[in-house]
Design an enzyme around this catalytic site. Structure first.
Site, PDB file in Angstrom:
ATOM      1  N   GLY A 171     -99.752  18.316 -29.203  1.00  0.00           N
ATOM      2  CA  GLY A 171     -99.711  16.848 -29.127  1.00  0.00           C
ATOM      3  C   GLY A 171     -99.455  16.155 -30.456  1.00  0.00           C
ATOM      4  O   GLY A 171     -99.661  14.940 -30.582  1.00  0.00           O
ATOM      5  N   LYS A 252     -92.291  22.476 -18.895  1.00  0.00           N
ATOM      6  CA  LYS A 252     -91.771  22.648 -17.535  1.00  0.00           C
ATOM      7  C   LYS A 252     -90.416  21.958 -17.452  1.00  0.00           C
ATOM      8  O   LYS A 252     -90.159  20.995 -18.195  1.00  0.00           O
ATOM      9  CB  LYS A 252     -92.742  22.039 -16.520  1.00  0.00           C
ATOM     10  CG  LYS A 252     -94.097  22.747 -16.497  1.00  0.00           C
ATOM     11  CD  LYS A 252     -94.019  24.048 -15.726  1.00  0.00           C
ATOM     12  CE  LYS A 252     -95.116  25.046 -16.005  1.00  0.00           C
ATOM     13  NZ  LYS A 252     -96.459  24.602 -15.867  1.00  0.00           N
ATOM     14  N   ILE A 253     -89.578  22.445 -16.548  1.00  0.00           N
ATOM     15  CA  ILE A 253     -88.226  21.868 -16.448  1.00  0.00           C
ATOM     16  C   ILE A 253     -88.235  20.705 -15.466  1.00  0.00           C
ATOM     17  O   ILE A 253     -88.648  20.858 -14.305  1.00  0.00           O
ATOM     18  CB  ILE A 253     -87.223  22.958 -16.015  1.00  0.00           C
ATOM     19  CG1 ILE A 253     -87.167  24.005 -17.137  1.00  0.00           C
ATOM     20  CG2 ILE A 253     -85.839  22.365 -15.767  1.00  0.00           C
ATOM     21  CD1 ILE A 253     -86.438  25.259 -16.756  1.00  0.00           C
ATOM     22  N   HIS A 270     -86.525  18.980 -30.050  1.00  0.00           N
ATOM     23  CA  HIS A 270     -86.395  20.441 -29.991  1.00  0.00           C
ATOM     24  C   HIS A 270     -86.407  21.005 -31.411  1.00  0.00           C
ATOM     25  O   HIS A 270     -85.737  20.470 -32.305  1.00  0.00           O
ATOM     26  CB  HIS A 270     -85.067  20.794 -29.285  1.00  0.00           C
ATOM     27  CG  HIS A 270     -84.853  22.263 -29.171  1.00  0.00           C
ATOM     28  ND1 HIS A 270     -85.445  23.021 -28.186  1.00  0.00           N
ATOM     29  CD2 HIS A 270     -84.123  23.133 -29.937  1.00  0.00           C
ATOM     30  CE1 HIS A 270     -85.088  24.289 -28.349  1.00  0.00           C
ATOM     31  NE2 HIS A 270     -84.291  24.387 -29.397  1.00  0.00           N
TER      32      HIS A 270
HETATM   33  C1  GRF Z   1     -92.346  20.532 -31.001  1.00  0.00           C
HETATM   34  O1  GRF Z   1     -92.065  21.391 -32.050  1.00  0.00           O
HETATM   35  C2  GRF Z   1     -91.108  20.245 -30.206  1.00  0.00           C
HETATM   36  O2  GRF Z   1     -89.953  20.342 -30.939  1.00  0.00           O
HETATM   37  C3  GRF Z   1     -91.137  21.337 -29.164  1.00  0.00           C
HETATM   38  O3  GRF Z   1     -92.488  21.464 -28.846  1.00  0.00           O
HETATM   39  C4  GRF Z   1     -93.277  21.154 -29.973  1.00  0.00           C
HETATM   40  C5  GRF Z   1     -94.331  20.191 -29.527  1.00  0.00           C
HETATM   41  O4  GRF Z   1     -95.305  20.033 -30.501  1.00  0.00           O
HETATM   42  N1  GRF Z   1     -90.268  21.024 -28.049  1.00  0.00           N
HETATM   43  P1  GRF Z   1     -96.517  19.025 -30.341  1.00  0.00           P
HETATM   44  O5  GRF Z   1     -97.221  19.377 -29.040  1.00  0.00           O
HETATM   45  O6  GRF Z   1     -95.954  17.656 -30.301  1.00  0.00           O
HETATM   46  O7  GRF Z   1     -97.396  19.257 -31.529  1.00  0.00           O
END
Ligand code: GRF
Length: 351
Positions: A171, A252-253, A270
């Site tokens: 989070g 999840k997709i 990402h």
């Molecule tokens: C992030 O690194 C994001 O790029 C990836 O999942 C991670 C989520 O991190 N898709 P957080 O839960 O916001 O700390």
């Protein structure tokens, strides 16, 4: 009250050894600063009379957009205060003729003045009447001009972007969004925080931030997010009238009906420089590929995983000795900056 009635009050008090206090001003939009000031002024004597600038004189002093309230309304509001015994409306920029006529025992003025910076005409009239001049300290951060500025700023500011944020993990991106909103860098409201993981850091942050939080049950197969779950997410987002759906590590997709209902309005962050290293192991994949640089990407979500239009990217060098955890930590630092930045520009992004 007429000036002569005010003078009679002064003479009555004088005979009884009392003191009449006089002050003057525009009092266009009464606020706590005014009320406290008037109470303090009243305590300097036994009755308080206010010389109230007429509409014409407020215009002369403050410009053509003022007063906001007419002189009769301003006088009525002031007269209703317990501290105020009478209000006399006067024309002209200065209260000198009124001071000469009333000859108050005490003259109260707000703390932006000193006896030296009083208007020379008013000062001479006060000295001639033997009036005791009292400068009262101003109540900080209260002013009619400040209130007007706040009101016009809030009228012209665009409505905050309504965000629905989804996550399954730590989070940290949700926290970064909350920080950006709190500090004013992002004009948005998170109107729904949704997770498929009831005990996630994501949902804990959402709940402690007082956000409307939803744990959505993905269904019997832990690797899937079944149709009922897809519908549940869509219902929440639509009910909250979400402008932009933000995926921050939502594992999840998303499919129909969310993808259709929010086409072009779903953003994902990402941890790689897409199109390199799509998928759930992007950080480790960059290390394994021997890359010297990786980073993060904010992009639109489409049916194809990690393939929608790229909105912004930030690079992060891969250092000798980096493992997935250390590298991911530095990538997230960039995500925390980039995601709020992209969302703050959302209304300017061409569709
Ligand atoms: C992030 O690194 C994001 O790029 C990836 O999942 C991670 C989520 O991190 N898709 P957080 O839960 O916001 O700390």
């Amino acid at each position: 009250m007429t000036p002569s009635e005010a003078r009679r009050l002064r003479d009555d008090l004088d005979r009884r050894g009392g003191r009449l206090v006089f002050t003057n001003g525009c009092f266009d939009l009464l606020h706590a600063g005014h009320v406290r000031y008037l109470q303090e002024a009243r305590h300097l004597g036994d009755a308080l009379i206010i010389g109230l600038n007429s509409d014409e004189s407020v215009r002369e002093l403050k410009g053509p957009t003022r007063p906001l309230n007419g002189e009769c309304d301003r006088a009525e509001v002031l007269s209703s205060l317990r501290a105020v015994d009478g209000v006399v409306i006067f024309n002209g920029k200065r209260a000198t003729p009124l001071i000469e006529q009333i000859q108050p025992h005490v003259y109260a003025k707000g703390g932006d003045y000193t006896p030296e910076t009083l208007d020379p005409g008013e000062k001479a009239a006060l000295d001639a009447a033997g009036t005791d001049i009292q400068i009262l300290s101003l109540v900080p951060n209260r002013s009619t001009t400040g209130i007007i500025q706040k009101m016009t700023a809030s009228e012209s500011a665009p409505a905050p972007l309504r965000l629905g944020v989804l996550g399954s993990g730590e989070g940290s991106n949700l926290r970064a969004l909350l920080d950006a909103i709190d500090s004013g860098r992002l004009n948005a409201r998170i109107v729904a925080a949704i997770s498929d993981q009831e005990d996630s850091g994501f949902l804990n942050i959402a709940k402690s931030g007082g956000l409307p939080s939803h744990a959505v049950d993905g269904g019997p197969n832990p690797r899937r997010f079944d149709n009922a779950a897809q519908q549940h997410v869509a219902d929440i987002l639509q009910k909250q009238q979400v402008d932009v759906v933000v995926l921050t590590g939502f594992m999840k997709i998303l499919k129909e009906p969310v993808l259709d209902a929010f086409a072009g309005r779903i953003v994902n962050v990402h941890p790689s420089l897409l199109p390199a290293h799509k998928g759930a192991t992007a950080v480790q994949d960059a290390i394994d590929a021997g890359d010297k640089v990786t980073g993060c990407t904010v992009h639109l979500v489409t049916r194809e995983i990690d393939a929608g239009r790229i909105l912004a990217q930030a690079e992060v060098p891969i250092l000798d000795g980096d493992d997935a955890a250390s590298l991911h930590r530095r990538i997230k630092e960039q995500e925390h900056r980039l995601l709020p930045e992209v969302l703050s520009q959302w209304r300017k992004i061409p569709g």
